[in-house]
Design a protein around this motif. Structure first.
Motif, mmCIF file in Angstrom:
data_model
loop_
_atom_site.group_PDB
_atom_site.id
_atom_site.type_symbol
_atom_site.label_atom_id
_atom_site.label_comp_id
_atom_site.label_asym_id
_atom_site.label_seq_id
_atom_site.Cartn_x
_atom_site.Cartn_y
_atom_site.Cartn_z
ATOM 1 N N PHE A 1 0.839 -1.197 0.000
ATOM 2 C CA PHE A 1 0.000 0.000 0.000
ATOM 3 C C PHE A 1 0.878 1.253 0.000
ATOM 4 O O PHE A 1 1.877 1.330 0.700
ATOM 5 C CB PHE A 1 -0.914 -0.001 1.226
ATOM 6 N N ASN A 2 0.489 2.217 -0.813
ATOM 7 C CA ASN A 2 1.211 3.492 -0.909
ATOM 8 C C ASN A 2 2.637 3.298 -1.439
ATOM 9 O O ASN A 2 3.586 3.936 -0.985
ATOM 10 C CB ASN A 2 1.252 4.203 0.448
ATOM 11 N N THR A 3 2.790 2.403 -2.415
ATOM 12 C CA THR A 3 4.077 2.182 -3.071
ATOM 13 C C THR A 3 3.878 2.148 -4.584
ATOM 14 O O THR A 3 2.770 1.948 -5.077
ATOM 15 C CB THR A 3 4.720 0.861 -2.630
ATOM 16 N N TRP A 4 4.963 2.341 -5.324
ATOM 17 C CA TRP A 4 4.884 2.226 -6.779
ATOM 18 C C TRP A 4 4.463 0.827 -7.222
ATOM 19 O O TRP A 4 3.583 0.705 -8.075
ATOM 20 C CB TRP A 4 6.231 2.605 -7.390
ATOM 21 N N PRO A 5 5.072 -0.254 -6.694
ATOM 22 C CA PRO A 5 4.610 -1.592 -7.113
ATOM 23 C C PRO A 5 3.132 -1.823 -6.820
ATOM 24 O O PRO A 5 2.484 -2.590 -7.533
ATOM 25 C CB PRO A 5 5.493 -2.539 -6.289
ATOM 26 N N GLY A 6 2.604 -1.176 -5.777
ATOM 27 C CA GLY A 6 1.192 -1.340 -5.457
ATOM 28 C C GLY A 6 0.271 -0.803 -6.526
ATOM 29 O O GLY A 6 -0.907 -1.206 -6.597
ATOM 30 N N LEU A 7 0.757 0.091 -7.386
ATOM 31 C CA LEU A 7 -0.022 0.573 -8.525
ATOM 32 C C LEU A 7 0.386 -0.112 -9.820
ATOM 33 O O LEU A 7 -0.455 -0.370 -10.684
ATOM 34 C CB LEU A 7 0.148 2.094 -8.673
ATOM 35 N N ILE A 8 1.672 -0.415 -9.953
ATOM 36 C CA ILE A 8 2.148 -1.030 -11.197
ATOM 37 C C ILE A 8 1.519 -2.404 -11.406
ATOM 38 O O ILE A 8 1.108 -2.749 -12.525
ATOM 39 C CB ILE A 8 3.687 -1.131 -11.171
ATOM 40 N N ILE A 9 1.424 -3.203 -10.352
ATOM 41 C CA ILE A 9 0.881 -4.562 -10.492
ATOM 42 C C ILE A 9 -0.572 -4.555 -10.970
ATOM 43 O O ILE A 9 -0.910 -5.242 -11.954
ATOM 44 C CB ILE A 9 1.040 -5.338 -9.170
ATOM 45 N N PRO A 10 -1.491 -3.812 -10.331
ATOM 46 C CA PRO A 10 -2.863 -3.803 -10.862
ATOM 47 C C PRO A 10 -2.972 -3.154 -12.233
ATOM 48 O O PRO A 10 -3.824 -3.560 -13.039
ATOM 49 C CB PRO A 10 -3.653 -3.025 -9.806
ATOM 50 N N TYR A 11 -2.130 -2.170 -12.529
ATOM 51 C CA TYR A 11 -2.164 -1.579 -13.866
ATOM 52 C C TYR A 11 -1.795 -2.622 -14.916
ATOM 53 O O TYR A 11 -2.433 -2.715 -15.973
ATOM 54 C CB TYR A 11 -1.186 -0.406 -13.947
ATOM 55 N N MET A 12 -0.791 -3.427 -14.623
ATOM 56 C CA MET A 12 -0.413 -4.491 -15.548
ATOM 57 C C MET A 12 -1.525 -5.520 -15.702
ATOM 58 O O MET A 12 -1.741 -6.064 -16.785
ATOM 59 C CB MET A 12 0.867 -5.163 -15.063
ATOM 60 N N THR A 13 -2.233 -5.781 -14.619
ATOM 61 C CA THR A 13 -3.312 -6.772 -14.666
ATOM 62 C C THR A 13 -4.371 -6.380 -15.675
ATOM 63 O O THR A 13 -4.907 -7.235 -16.396
ATOM 64 C CB THR A 13 -3.937 -6.924 -13.270
ATOM 65 N N PHE A 14 -4.683 -5.086 -15.753
ATOM 66 C CA PHE A 14 -5.750 -4.636 -16.650
ATOM 67 C C PHE A 14 -5.247 -4.296 -18.050
ATOM 68 O O PHE A 14 -6.049 -4.276 -18.992
ATOM 69 C CB PHE A 14 -6.451 -3.417 -16.046
ATOM 70 N N THR A 15 -3.962 -4.029 -18.195
ATOM 71 C CA THR A 15 -3.454 -3.680 -19.519
ATOM 72 C C THR A 15 -2.906 -4.879 -20.286
ATOM 73 O O THR A 15 -2.885 -4.853 -21.519
ATOM 74 C CB THR A 15 -2.344 -2.616 -19.391
ATOM 75 N N LEU A 16 -2.462 -5.914 -19.596
ATOM 76 C CA LEU A 16 -1.929 -7.097 -20.272
ATOM 77 C C LEU A 16 -2.942 -7.753 -21.219
ATOM 78 O O LEU A 16 -2.581 -8.101 -22.354
ATOM 79 C CB LEU A 16 -1.424 -8.110 -19.246
ATOM 80 N N PRO A 17 -4.190 -7.968 -20.804
ATOM 81 C CA PRO A 17 -5.131 -8.618 -21.730
ATOM 82 C C PRO A 17 -5.308 -7.858 -23.035
ATOM 83 O O PRO A 17 -5.287 -8.460 -24.124
ATOM 84 C CB PRO A 17 -6.437 -8.656 -20.930
ATOM 85 N N LEU A 18 -5.455 -6.528 -22.953
ATOM 86 C CA LEU A 18 -5.615 -5.739 -24.177
ATOM 87 C C LEU A 18 -4.366 -5.805 -25.037
ATOM 88 O O LEU A 18 -4.449 -5.925 -26.265
ATOM 89 C CB LEU A 18 -5.932 -4.281 -23.807
ATOM 90 N N ALA A 19 -3.201 -5.745 -24.408
ATOM 91 C CA ALA A 19 -1.952 -5.830 -25.167
ATOM 92 C C ALA A 19 -1.796 -7.193 -25.821
ATOM 93 O O ALA A 19 -1.327 -7.302 -26.963
ATOM 94 C CB ALA A 19 -0.769 -5.542 -24.241
ATOM 95 N N ILE A 20 -2.193 -8.257 -25.124
ATOM 96 C CA ILE A 20 -2.095 -9.601 -25.692
ATOM 97 C C ILE A 20 -2.997 -9.746 -26.905
ATOM 98 O O ILE A 20 -2.594 -10.298 -27.946
ATOM 99 C CB ILE A 20 -2.434 -10.658 -24.612
ATOM 100 N N TRP A 21 -4.226 -9.263 -26.797
ATOM 101 C CA TRP A 21 -5.138 -9.340 -27.935
ATOM 102 C C TRP A 21 -4.603 -8.551 -29.122
ATOM 103 O O TRP A 21 -4.673 -8.997 -30.269
ATOM 104 C CB TRP A 21 -6.519 -8.811 -27.530
ATOM 105 N N THR A 22 -4.088 -7.355 -28.876
ATOM 106 C CA THR A 22 -3.572 -6.523 -29.964
ATOM 107 C C THR A 22 -2.383 -7.177 -30.648
ATOM 108 O O THR A 22 -2.298 -7.239 -31.885
ATOM 109 C CB THR A 22 -3.170 -5.140 -29.424
#
Length: 288
Positions: free
Chosen positions: A145-166
């Protein structure tokens, strides 16, 4: 006669859509050059009566800062640094993992391939707000909580599927023979992938990277829920903490100036890579 009417209708429609889309942008830019007295007026004019760049000075700390605004520009600069760092790291990791996963999905035959794609699509469509509560508890337990990895991990979770499809759509269009030819010439599978396949899929890689960056740059719900200090808060979350002298007089000029500053990187990226973005988004639209 009909052609003239058709052209006139097209021009009128184009102008109407252009004005409709750009009017809010022009209003925000105009508001960013107005002083506090003018923005607090009951019926402000569309264009500033007195042009000033003091809002940008207060926000970025250039020159003399208005008394009481030192914390505002310091916090905003910290948030701007956080947004750039988090968005770039999330984009880089997402594109690397998505490139490898999309290549495997496009080139290899394995059981459950459609299930993997379906799960990726389901994750991309999952509402972000429903994950805030569980992530808040988990991140506090794991000290994320309140760290850069705490935001990077969920951001990757939601962006990976779209990137994989593209990217998987691009890899499917690349002839398999080109990779085989590289291997016949002595290249390993990794060298053929890195030196032949990835360069040919460059428009898809750029598109996936830009879409990922846009998501991480503009995301608000996770940024406001998983951070608590200016040390890790991104710009969209930090802007919600801009306060004026009282709750009924928010700093409209500074908020508008912050919106302009945050939008500039997006405009620059789109202008620099617009051809690759169009090529990536239209890939596979025409067959034959």
């Amino acid at each position: 006669m009909m052609n003239a009417k058709s052209r006139a209708g097209t021009v009128i429609g184009f102008v109407f859509i252009l004005v409709w889309c750009l009017l809010p942008v022009v209003w925000i830019i105009s508001l960013s050059f107005k002083g506090a007295a003018e923005t607090g007026a009951g019926s402000p004019h569309f264009l500033p009566q007195t042009w000033t760049i003091q809002n940008y000075r207060d926000l970025l700390g250039f020159g003399t800062v208005t008394p009481g605004q030192e914390a505002t520009h310091t916090d905003f600069l910290h948030a701007l640094r956080n947004s750039f760092g988090i968005a770039l790291i999330a984009t880089f990791l997402s594109v690397v993992f998505a490139t490898l996963a999309a290549y495997a999905i496009a080139r290899l035959e394995f059981r459950g391939k459609r299930v993997v794609l379906s799960l990726a699509l389901a994750i991309a469509m999952f509402p972000v707000v429903s994950l805030v509560g569980p992530l808040f508890d988990m991140w506090r337990t794991f000290h994320l909580f309140n760290t850069w990895p705490g935001l990077i991990i969920p951001y990757m979770t939601f962006t990976l599927p779209l990137a994989i499809w593209t990217l998987s759509a691009f890899f499917r269009e690349i002839p398999w023979e080109m990779e085989q030819a590289a291997q016949v010439d002595g290249a390993t599978s990794w060298q053929a992938f890195r030196k032949v396949i990835v360069p040919l899929a460059a428009p898809g890689v750029f598109t996936a990277a830009i879409l990922t960056f846009f998501f991480a740059w503009n995301e608000f719900v996770l940024a406001i829920s998983l951070t608590s200090t200016t040390g890790t808060r991104t710009v969209p979350a930090q802007m919600s903490f801009f306060v004026g002298p009282d709750p009924f007089n928010p700093p409209y000029g500074e908020l508008a100036a912050a919106s302009v500053v945050v939008t500039v990187p997006i405009i620059v990226i789109v202008l620099l890579f617009q051809r690759k973005i169009v090529a990536g988004l239209t890939s596979g639209a025409v067959k034959g």
